[in-house]
Motif scaffolding. Sequence first.
Motif, PDB file in Angstrom:
ATOM      1  N   GLN A  28      11.016  -5.427  -4.893  1.00 33.40           N
ATOM      2  CA  GLN A  28      10.977  -4.393  -3.701  1.00 33.40           C
ATOM      3  C   GLN A  28      11.451  -4.772  -2.540  1.00 33.40           C
ATOM      4  O   GLN A  28      12.207  -4.402  -1.813  1.00 33.40           O
TER       5      GLN A  28
ATOM      6  N   ARG B 189       0.377  -6.423  -6.709  1.00 34.17           N
ATOM      7  CA  ARG B 189       1.682  -5.912  -6.150  1.00 34.17           C
ATOM      8  C   ARG B 189       2.345  -7.061  -5.358  1.00 34.17           C
ATOM      9  O   ARG B 189       3.541  -6.733  -5.147  1.00 34.17           O
TER      10      ARG B 189
ATOM     11  N   SER C 226       6.325   0.778  -9.241  1.00 35.58           N
ATOM     12  CA  SER C 226       7.331   0.114  -8.057  1.00 35.58           C
ATOM     13  C   SER C 226       7.444  -1.292  -8.427  1.00 35.58           C
ATOM     14  O   SER C 226       6.492  -1.893  -8.917  1.00 35.58           O
TER      15      SER C 226
ATOM     16  N   ARG D  14       1.007  -1.197  -0.102  1.00 34.95           N
ATOM     17  CA  ARG D  14      -0.013  -0.139   0.098  1.00 34.95           C
ATOM     18  C   ARG D  14       0.701   1.278  -0.199  1.00 34.95           C
ATOM     19  O   ARG D  14       0.424   2.105  -0.335  1.00 34.95           O
ATOM     20  N   ALA D  15       2.001   1.142   0.325  1.00 30.22           N
ATOM     21  CA  ALA D  15       3.139   2.265   0.479  1.00 30.22           C
ATOM     22  C   ALA D  15       3.927   2.494  -0.899  1.00 30.22           C
ATOM     23  O   ALA D  15       4.090   3.823  -1.086  1.00 30.22           O
ATOM     24  N   SER D  16       3.610   1.440  -1.507  1.00 28.94           N
ATOM     25  CA  SER D  16       4.413   1.482  -2.786  1.00 28.94           C
ATOM     26  C   SER D  16       3.808   2.662  -4.084  1.00 28.94           C
ATOM     27  O   SER D  16       2.629   2.316  -3.842  1.00 28.94           O
ATOM     28  N   GLY D  17       4.394   3.166  -4.687  1.00 28.34           N
ATOM     29  CA  GLY D  17       3.729   3.947  -5.841  1.00 28.34           C
ATOM     30  C   GLY D  17       3.691   3.251  -7.059  1.00 28.34           C
ATOM     31  O   GLY D  17       4.347   2.322  -7.114  1.00 28.34           O
ATOM     32  N   PRO D  18       3.194   3.819  -8.029  1.00 30.92           N
ATOM     33  CA  PRO D  18       3.155   3.478  -9.372  1.00 30.92           C
ATOM     34  C   PRO D  18       4.378   3.123  -9.974  1.00 30.92           C
ATOM     35  O   PRO D  18       5.386   4.027  -9.636  1.00 30.92           O
TER      36      PRO D  18
ATOM     37  N   THR E 230      16.324  -0.824  -1.932  1.00 27.22           N
ATOM     38  CA  THR E 230      15.349  -1.185  -0.751  1.00 27.22           C
ATOM     39  C   THR E 230      16.086  -1.956   0.240  1.00 27.22           C
ATOM     40  O   THR E 230      15.960  -1.918   1.447  1.00 27.22           O
TER      41      THR E 230
END
Length: 604
Positions: free
Chosen positions: A345, A292, A264, A258-262, A371
């Motif tokens: 990631q 995701r 990623s 939920r924290a990762s952006g488009p 990461t």
Amino acid sequence: MTGGERRLAERLEAKLDEDYLLWYDVPMGPRNAHPDFCVMHPRRGILVLEVKDWRLSTLLNVDKQTWEILADGQPKRVINPLEQARQYAHQVVNALEADPQLVHTEGSHKAKLAFPWSYGVVFPNISRKQFEEAELQHAIEPHRVICQDEMLESVDPETLQSRLWGMFPYLMRGVMSLPQRDRVRWIMFPQVRVQSQQSLLFDTAGDAESDLPSIMRVMDIQQEQLARSLGEGHRVIHGVAGSGKTMILGYRAEVLARASGPGSKPILVLCFNEPLAVKLASTMAAKGLDGRVHVRHFHKWCRDQLVAFGQTLPAQMGSQQYVQALVDGVIRGVERRQIPGGQYQAVLIDEGHDFAPEWLKLVTQMVDPATNSLLLLYDDAQSIYERRRSKQFSFKSVGIQAQGRTTVLKINYRNTRQILQIASAVAADLLTPDDSDEDGIPLLKPVSCGRDGEAPLIIRLPTLREEAQAFADVLKQARHEGHAWGDMAVLCADWKTMDLCAAALTQRRLPVNVRKRTGDYKPDADAIQIMTMKVSKGLEFPVVVLPGVGHMPAPEEDEQEAARVFYVAATRATHKLILGMGGAGAFATRLGASAEDSRPARAN
């Protein structure tokens, strides 16, 4: 954190007693209110704090509703910080007051919270003298404010605590019991809710406005702290069966997704057993995260890698040789740089104890160096595949940075005290604690959380066929007691026993789902799950039947290995465990004094 938030966190941590709980920057309640700090204490109640790093020169004009401040050189109108804290607190309190077990049941405060609550503001860069000279007390109640000179490192702990609790209305009284604290955490922090695997492993849905359950299961404080504070880098969790390892992994995967952006890179979740991968994948799909979060069992992931990067698939051969050839093909592809590293990631590994060292070395290379996010879950007592466990190694040797990044979870929450006692009676020799440095593999002895339940039911009948027929009666009774068919599992030592049990249950017209091969397991089926003991690892069921325990270990089987498999299978049961004890095997002798015999009535 801002500088002021960091200073306040340091003061609260240093100057509050151990029975306080503190949350920083955590969404709260059904509307995800986002205060800076929440402070909880059993006798003091709940306090919501907003921290503003403003200086006196930042403030242009203030009143009880809105403040005009200077932000990046430009005037900006914002809500009064005390009103902001009040709104956050009321959102949470309204949700808590929907729970009948958290409110007064009579008197003038009927339907109001049974313990105190309040809110306040912290100004880390404005002294009390500046506050008074600027006459800010006309816009914000002075007793609800902590100023710069009241949170210095030199401030006495009692003085700081007096400032905090001076924010509370004097008439508020009450003590928060431990069960109430867990109910408060369940409502305030949906992320820490524990659901059975038969619904959603990591369910965070629902709100306090819907019907509240009578029993609310939440992560314990250590689990919540660990789940929220994993951070970046490599992390290793050694945990006994039932300690919540998979729950923490699910929480971590969801937070990262939920924290990762488009654009990623995806998140990879790996485990050894295919049924567990199916269950985890269905959970992520139910949350809309399957795009995701990629969930695979290890050998399926290896095959996918060979196909995706145009590598030659191994020729058909014996199953063991084939899966080993899959792994070897990926390792060679990475070495030749035909399969790229750093594809994900984050990589999260469940059942790490079943991964060979070369597998761990391979998947560690799949983490994006930017990461460096790796989570490994491990329990050597559940290592039931000797070809992997026989290889001693250090985490450092496979590229895992465990030093200073290791956590141990010893409390078993899944099983009742009675079930854990039975499981440990057979596996006692395997559960002798063996401390290790952080780079090694410790062996942990589980500690029961103390939850009591029914004594495991032991059925002694001359043949496995008669056992299977008796199990049908027991499972029908469990159905009458309110368990769904999907809450039940029959875990067998081999396929022959599986076939015999499936035939007996089908003859009684009970729904069954038999898992023998990849793709057979249907986690959402309303049917009794029948599978081998080994592939059940990672799953859990309220009702578990173990046929043929009285014949274990088999004549050709190593007793220690069979004990590990039994321990894994028995600890799948959350509420009810039924054992078939006909026979005179070594386990029948060990278990003879561990539970009362019971011979259910035979159905006509």
